[in-house]
Enzyme design. Structure first.
Site, PDB file in Angstrom:
ATOM      1  CB  VAL A   1      -0.988   0.364   1.401  1.00 33.59           C
ATOM      2  CG1 VAL A   1      -1.588   1.106   1.190  1.00 33.59           C
ATOM      3  CG2 VAL A   1      -1.801  -1.251   0.834  1.00 33.59           C
TER       4      VAL A   1
ATOM      5  CG  ASP B   1     -25.832 -16.928   0.583  1.00 34.46           C
ATOM      6  OD1 ASP B   1     -25.440 -16.066   1.391  1.00 34.46           O
ATOM      7  OD2 ASP B   1     -25.901 -17.443  -0.137  1.00 34.46           O
TER       8      ASP B   1
ATOM      9  CE  LYS C   1     -23.542 -15.886  -1.970  1.00 35.48           C
ATOM     10  NZ  LYS C   1     -22.630 -17.285  -1.388  1.00 35.48           N
TER      11      LYS C   1
ATOM     12  CE  LYS D   1     -23.625 -13.388   2.140  1.00 34.82           C
ATOM     13  NZ  LYS D   1     -23.284 -15.105   1.983  1.00 34.82           N
TER      14      LYS D   1
HETATM   15  P1  NAP Z   1     -21.008 -14.640  11.859  1.00 41.43           P
HETATM   16  O1  NAP Z   1     -19.695 -15.556  12.511  1.00 41.43           O
HETATM   17  O2  NAP Z   1     -22.382 -15.186  13.048  1.00 41.43           O
HETATM   18  O3  NAP Z   1     -20.620 -13.626  12.663  1.00 41.43           O
HETATM   19  C1  NAP Z   1     -21.005 -12.217  13.110  1.00 41.43           C
HETATM   20  C2  NAP Z   1     -19.873 -10.991  13.883  1.00 41.43           C
HETATM   21  O4  NAP Z   1     -20.804 -10.599  13.845  1.00 41.43           O
HETATM   22  C3  NAP Z   1     -19.660 -11.639  15.031  1.00 41.43           C
HETATM   23  O5  NAP Z   1     -18.492 -11.200  15.885  1.00 41.43           O
HETATM   24  C4  NAP Z   1     -20.596 -11.280  15.851  1.00 41.43           C
HETATM   25  O6  NAP Z   1     -20.734 -10.555  17.189  1.00 41.43           O
HETATM   26  C5  NAP Z   1     -20.687  -9.094  15.272  1.00 41.43           C
HETATM   27  N1  NAP Z   1     -22.571  -9.401  15.526  1.00 41.43           N
HETATM   28  C6  NAP Z   1     -23.478  -9.524  15.588  1.00 41.43           C
HETATM   29  N2  NAP Z   1     -24.433  -8.908  15.821  1.00 41.43           N
HETATM   30  C7  NAP Z   1     -24.157  -7.346  16.149  1.00 41.43           C
HETATM   31  C8  NAP Z   1     -24.213  -6.503  16.765  1.00 41.43           C
HETATM   32  N3  NAP Z   1     -25.234  -5.410  16.588  1.00 41.43           N
HETATM   33  N4  NAP Z   1     -23.090  -5.116  16.738  1.00 41.43           N
HETATM   34  C9  NAP Z   1     -21.650  -5.572  16.454  1.00 41.43           C
HETATM   35  N5  NAP Z   1     -21.517  -7.033  16.197  1.00 41.43           N
HETATM   36  C10 NAP Z   1     -22.118  -7.774  15.788  1.00 41.43           C
HETATM   37  O7  NAP Z   1     -21.420 -14.565  10.687  1.00 41.43           O
HETATM   38  P2  NAP Z   1     -20.172 -14.539   9.280  1.00 41.43           P
HETATM   39  O8  NAP Z   1     -20.007 -16.033   8.317  1.00 41.43           O
HETATM   40  O9  NAP Z   1     -18.536 -14.312   9.767  1.00 41.43           O
HETATM   41  O10 NAP Z   1     -20.555 -13.548   8.599  1.00 41.43           O
HETATM   42  C11 NAP Z   1     -20.071 -12.030   7.810  1.00 41.43           C
HETATM   43  C12 NAP Z   1     -20.920 -11.631   6.621  1.00 41.43           C
HETATM   44  O11 NAP Z   1     -20.292 -12.383   5.861  1.00 41.43           O
HETATM   45  C13 NAP Z   1     -22.553 -12.023   6.503  1.00 41.43           C
HETATM   46  O12 NAP Z   1     -22.981 -10.574   5.857  1.00 41.43           O
HETATM   47  C14 NAP Z   1     -22.344 -13.115   6.035  1.00 41.43           C
HETATM   48  O13 NAP Z   1     -23.473 -13.301   4.425  1.00 41.43           O
HETATM   49  C15 NAP Z   1     -20.865 -12.724   5.022  1.00 41.43           C
HETATM   50  N6  NAP Z   1     -20.022 -13.719   4.066  1.00 41.43           N
HETATM   51  C16 NAP Z   1     -20.052 -14.956   5.164  1.00 41.43           C
HETATM   52  C17 NAP Z   1     -19.300 -16.082   4.416  1.00 41.43           C
HETATM   53  C18 NAP Z   1     -19.271 -17.171   5.113  1.00 41.43           C
HETATM   54  O14 NAP Z   1     -18.030 -18.224   4.283  1.00 41.43           O
HETATM   55  N7  NAP Z   1     -18.965 -17.635   6.719  1.00 41.43           N
HETATM   56  C19 NAP Z   1     -18.875 -15.905   3.049  1.00 41.43           C
HETATM   57  C20 NAP Z   1     -18.635 -14.875   2.185  1.00 41.43           C
HETATM   58  C21 NAP Z   1     -19.636 -13.656   3.439  1.00 41.43           C
HETATM   59  P3  NAP Z   1     -20.343 -12.379  18.223  1.00 41.43           P
HETATM   60  O15 NAP Z   1     -18.989 -12.806  18.334  1.00 41.43           O
HETATM   61  O16 NAP Z   1     -19.503 -11.369  20.061  1.00 41.43           O
HETATM   62  O17 NAP Z   1     -21.763 -12.450  18.569  1.00 41.43           O
HETATM   63  N1  HSE Z   2     -23.351 -19.420   3.556  1.00 37.61           N
HETATM   64  C1  HSE Z   2     -22.640 -18.795   1.864  1.00 37.61           C
HETATM   65  C2  HSE Z   2     -22.538 -20.575   1.287  1.00 37.61           C
HETATM   66  C3  HSE Z   2     -21.153 -17.961   2.447  1.00 37.61           C
HETATM   67  O1  HSE Z   2     -22.870 -21.159   1.733  1.00 37.61           O
HETATM   68  O2  HSE Z   2     -21.877 -19.870   0.250  1.00 37.61           O
HETATM   69  C4  HSE Z   2     -20.404 -17.452   1.455  1.00 37.61           C
HETATM   70  O3  HSE Z   2     -20.922 -16.731   0.800  1.00 37.61           O
END
Ligand code: NAP
Ligand code: HSE
Length: 428
Positions: A34, A202, A206, A106
């Site tokens: 960067v 989901d 996308k 998404k």
């Molecule tokens: P996750 O594991 O459920 O984590 C969510 C996080 O958000 C947790 O740390 C939670 O806090 C925090 N949180 C929830 N409500 C909150 C609030 N009101 N204020 C502040 N923090 C809050 O979800 P994730 O799998 O990481 O996914 C996150 C995003 O990425 C989503 O939009 C998902 O669609 C997207 N995504 C996920 C993947 C995947 O493979 N998982 C891939 C692509 C995109 P705590 O830890 O304290 O509970």
């Molecule tokens: N839940 C989503 C999947 C995470 O299984 O593809 C990635 O966006």
């Protein structure tokens, strides 16, 4: 060296932990790329006292979103909380405070993308969301940059890792649906509520994002016809294989005569097609353009580090802007709503599995209904007969979706028919 670039992270779950871990471990590499030091300033979570796998200084935890919004040292806010609220309010506040935003959300971009992009433009900051589609596999940046001289004509894709993982294991190991779903959750592939994964929602989010950017008009999530995978049984996998097909959750959209058709549904896809051979959590996106023909993107579609990779690419892109003093505002032309072709007006081939009385005249009654609806049968198999009930499998030629649905309703109501066990669209 230019000033430090401050990054604050909203969410420290599956994706957030991967991002924080990499920001800390690769600080030196990112600084070299960067030209300024990237510093993780704050992390906001729901529960600060939760036990976490990642080692992170307690001092980094913010008390509230206001602490981040009011922090002059935060240049970029990463949102990986998920869902509509409070994510939307947090992002809007960040943009209005002239902070750039990177998100993996998404649902939010599919539902409110144009509004958030316009708030970013008004504030001369960027909102990027590469991780929102296909996880670690780059697709949004290529669509916006590398295809800008093309007209994109269609998208055919596997863009939900969880369902592809489930379908792959059901197909190859005859595994139980609920057991495999539990594994997908443990591996961090599934959404916090996996209903969105298994019901195709989901993937529809996308496809809505990718279609909007590709066809340069807003394809709302509700414009995408959507069916999930919960109705697929071991029997369907077995018959599909015998006929030379795999069953996949395919996301398909097309731009024709200035109209967009977009759909996500289980599909019997010929084993000769590339998408039939995409297994596990992998995602694959086939884009067709007027100048190139077909281009394929293939890679990890979910999981902590692959998704962190896409988020970090956006963060580094924006950081280079900040470091060079030139903010490159994004050209995403999705202010107009797309004209949509309803699913009922599409032509598709069908696999239909029916259980019916094993007696004379049954097949003729079914085929009469199909003929009355101008549906031509490509093949017919009687699979088995047990206690007077036969299992019939009908493969159709292309027919109008509306006619297929009407015919299925009439067949379902025949007294000799026990049930339409399944009906799945076919892609050769
Ligand atoms: P996750 O594991 O459920 O984590 C969510 C996080 O958000 C947790 O740390 C939670 O806090 C925090 N949180 C929830 N409500 C909150 C609030 N009101 N204020 C502040 N923090 C809050 O979800 P994730 O799998 O990481 O996914 C996150 C995003 O990425 C989503 O939009 C998902 O669609 C997207 N995504 C996920 C993947 C995947 O493979 N998982 C891939 C692509 C995109 P705590 O830890 O304290 O509970
Ligand atoms: N839940 C989503 C999947 C995470 O299984 O593809 C990635 O966006």
């Amino acid at each position: 060296m230019a000033k430090e670039i401050g990054v604050s992270l909203l969410g420290l779950g599956v994706v957030g932990s991967g991002i924080a871990q990499q920001l800390i471990a690769k600080e030196h590499t990112y600084t070299q790329q960067v030209g300024s030091k990237l510093v993780l300033n704050h992390v906001l979570v729901r529960d600060k006292n939760k036990n976490r796998d990642i080692q992170i200084s307690q001092q980094l935890f913010a008390d509230s979103i206001d602490q981040i919004i009011n922090d002059d040292k935060t240049d970029i806010v990463i949102e990986v909380i998920g869902g509509e609220e409070p994510a939307k309010s947090f992002i809007t506040q960040a943009l209005n405070s002239k902070k750039h935003v990177v998100t993996a959300n998404k649902e939010l971009i599919a539902k409110h993308g144009p509004e958030l992009i316009s708030v970013a433009r008004e504030n001369n900051v960027r909102i990027l969301f590469e991780a929102s589609v296909a996880g670690g596999t780059p697709i949004i940046a290529p669509v916006l940059r590398d295809f800008s001289g093309n007209n994109i004509t269609s998208i055919k894709a596997i863009i939900n890792g969880t369902t592809n993982y489930i379908l792959s294991r059901m197909s190859t190991e005859n595994a139980d649906y609920f057991e495999v779903l539990k594994d997908a959750q443990k591996l961090g592939y599934a959404e916090s509520d996996p209903t969105n994964d298994v019901e195709g929602i989901d993937a529809a989010y996308k496809l809505s994002i990718l279609s909007s950017l590709s066809y340069k008009s807003f394809v709302k999530d509700s414009d995408v016809y959507c069916e999930g995978i919960t109705n697929i049984s071991a029997k369907d996998f077995q018959i599909a294989k015998e006929l030379g097909y795999e069953i996949k959750l395919i996301a398909f959209s097309e731009f024709k005569d200035n109209k967009v058709s977009a759909r996500v549904h289980p599909t019997l896809i010929s084993k000769n097609q590339m998408l039939a051979n995409v297994h596990g959590v992998l995602n694959s996106v086939q884009i067709e353009t007027d100048l190139i023909g077909e281009v394929l993107f293939h890679g990890a579609g979910a999981g902590s580090l692959p998704t962190a990779s896409a988020v970090l690419a956006d963060v580094i892109d924006i950081s280079r802007n900040i470091s060079s003093g030139f903010v490159n505002l994004d050209y995403m032309n999705i202010d107009q709503n797309a004209s949509i072709v309803e699913i009922s007006n599409l032509n598709t081939k069908y696999y239909i599995r029916v259980s019916a009385n094993d007696e004379p005249g049954v097949l003729s009654r079914i085929s009469t209904i199909l003929a009355d609806h101008k549906i031509s049968i490509a093949s017919f198999i009687q699979k088995s007969s047990h206690e007077g009930i036969a299992e019939l499998v009908i493969m159709t030629h292309e027919a109008l979706e509306k006619s297929i649905q009407e015919a299925l309703n009439q067949i379902r109501n025949l007294s000799v028919v026990k049930a339409i066990e399944n009906s799945i669209r076919v892609m050769d």
